[in-house]
Design a protein around this motif. Structure first.
Motif, mmCIF file in Angstrom:
data_model
loop_
_atom_site.group_PDB
_atom_site.id
_atom_site.type_symbol
_atom_site.label_atom_id
_atom_site.label_comp_id
_atom_site.label_asym_id
_atom_site.label_seq_id
_atom_site.Cartn_x
_atom_site.Cartn_y
_atom_site.Cartn_z
ATOM 1 N N ASN A 140 -55.733 43.335 42.565
ATOM 2 C CA ASN A 140 -55.797 42.694 41.305
ATOM 3 C C ASN A 140 -54.718 43.144 40.401
ATOM 4 O OD1 ASN A 140 -57.617 40.533 41.900
ATOM 5 N ND2 ASN A 140 -59.307 41.707 41.341
ATOM 6 N N LEU A 141 -54.641 44.587 40.348
ATOM 7 C CA LEU A 141 -53.546 45.355 39.564
ATOM 8 C C LEU A 141 -52.330 45.062 40.103
ATOM 9 C CD1 LEU A 141 -55.021 49.021 39.043
ATOM 10 C CD2 LEU A 141 -54.210 47.188 37.151
ATOM 11 N N GLY A 142 -52.120 44.952 41.381
ATOM 12 C CA GLY A 142 -50.898 44.475 41.818
ATOM 13 C C GLY A 142 -50.262 42.991 41.420
ATOM 14 N N ILE A 148 -46.304 40.049 35.182
ATOM 15 C CA ILE A 148 -45.404 40.613 34.138
ATOM 16 C C ILE A 148 -44.164 41.036 34.519
ATOM 17 C CG2 ILE A 148 -47.717 41.220 32.785
ATOM 18 C CD1 ILE A 148 -47.102 44.278 33.318
ATOM 19 N N GLY A 149 -43.717 41.145 35.866
ATOM 20 C CA GLY A 149 -42.523 41.641 36.276
ATOM 21 C C GLY A 149 -42.252 42.893 36.442
ATOM 22 N N ASP A 150 -43.311 43.770 36.652
ATOM 23 C CA ASP A 150 -43.092 45.114 36.801
ATOM 24 C C ASP A 150 -43.480 45.329 38.308
ATOM 25 O OD1 ASP A 150 -43.162 47.995 36.927
ATOM 26 O OD2 ASP A 150 -44.433 48.245 35.139
ATOM 27 N N TYR A 151 -42.182 45.104 39.036
ATOM 28 C CA TYR A 151 -42.318 44.856 40.321
ATOM 29 C C TYR A 151 -42.568 46.321 41.178
ATOM 30 C CZ TYR A 151 -40.437 40.380 39.641
ATOM 31 O OH TYR A 151 -40.465 39.038 39.017
ATOM 32 N N GLU A 155 -45.923 46.765 43.788
ATOM 33 C CA GLU A 155 -45.551 47.318 44.889
ATOM 34 C C GLU A 155 -46.335 48.608 45.216
ATOM 35 O OE1 GLU A 155 -41.602 48.093 48.007
ATOM 36 O OE2 GLU A 155 -41.554 48.063 45.806
ATOM 37 N N ALA A 156 -46.512 49.391 44.308
ATOM 38 C CA ALA A 156 -47.295 50.473 44.451
ATOM 39 C C ALA A 156 -48.880 50.206 44.783
ATOM 40 C CB ALA A 156 -47.110 51.632 43.532
#
Length: 218
Positions: A140-142, A148-151, A155-156
């Motif tokens: 869910n965090l992913g 929001i575009g923090d790829y 990914e992590a």
């Protein structure tokens, strides 16, 4: 796909997930399922349970009626009760995920992120770092970071979820397939089409292994 269409598809996917989580939350609060074992779990304070159930029911009704602000208000109140009565408990993590999903739906990502982080911490402390429910929180965090575009963070987070789920095969295959598909979406959005294809194929392989190959006739 046009950007507006992509955003619409993301919001629709979030809305579907939120409704599923709200329904599951009602079952948990009613004591019909245990979030980890699918068993009846008695509450020590049945009067607070009644209030929490009513709040969750009203929240689901508000969400179905399209009143997301009211649904959030009910979910916030339900979470406060669960946190007060149960503290560090699987039901608390479920309530946090429910409210975070509603914040996601309304675009309030700053409020959703700490709730997903807290649900991950709660589940890790209760079940251990390699439990599938910890992977759900990380997945869910992913999704949040992707939205929001923090790829890099997306990914992590997805990678952590993937590792946990690969250590817990069997009934968790559908969640692993979902993570693989989200990797595909992430890389497609970044323009890494070969990586995207690889993960889409991994998702398909997991589904076919679990359900068998199938065809759709038109």
């Amino acid at each position: 796909m046009p950007k507006s269409a992509e955003q619409g598809a993301k919001l629709l996917a979030v809305r579907i997930v939120v409704r599923q989580v709200c329904y599951t939350m009602l079952l948990v609060l009613a004591g019909l399922i245990n979030p980890d074992q699918g068993m009846m779990q008695p509450w020590a304070h049945p009067e607070e349970l009644d209030v929490a159930i009513q709040l969750s029911q009203r929240g689901k009704q508000s969400l179905d009626a399209g009143d997301e602000a009211e649904a959030i208000s009910y979910a916030e109140k339900a979470l406060a009760i669960v946190e007060k009565i149960k503290g560090l408990h699987a039901d608390t993590a479920m309530s946090q995920e429910n409210l975070a999903g509603l914040y996601m739906l309304t675009g309030d990502y700053a409020k959703a992120e700490p709730l997903y982080q807290n649900s991950f911490k709660v589940r890790t402390r209760i079940f251990g770092p390699n439990h599938p429910l910890a992977a759900v929180s990380m997945r869910n965090l992913g999704k949040l970071f992707y939205t929001i575009g923090d790829y890099s963070k997306a990914e992590a987070s997805l990678h952590k979820a993937q590792i946990i789920l690969e250590r817990n095969p069997g009934p968790n295959a559908k969640f692993l397939a979902g993570v693989m598909n989200e990797f595909g979406e992430l890389y497609r959005t970044k323009g890494s089409y070969k990586k995207a294809e690889r993960y889409y194929l991994k998702a398909l392989a997991v589904v076919e292994k679990e359900l068998g190959s199938f065809s759709i006739e038109t």
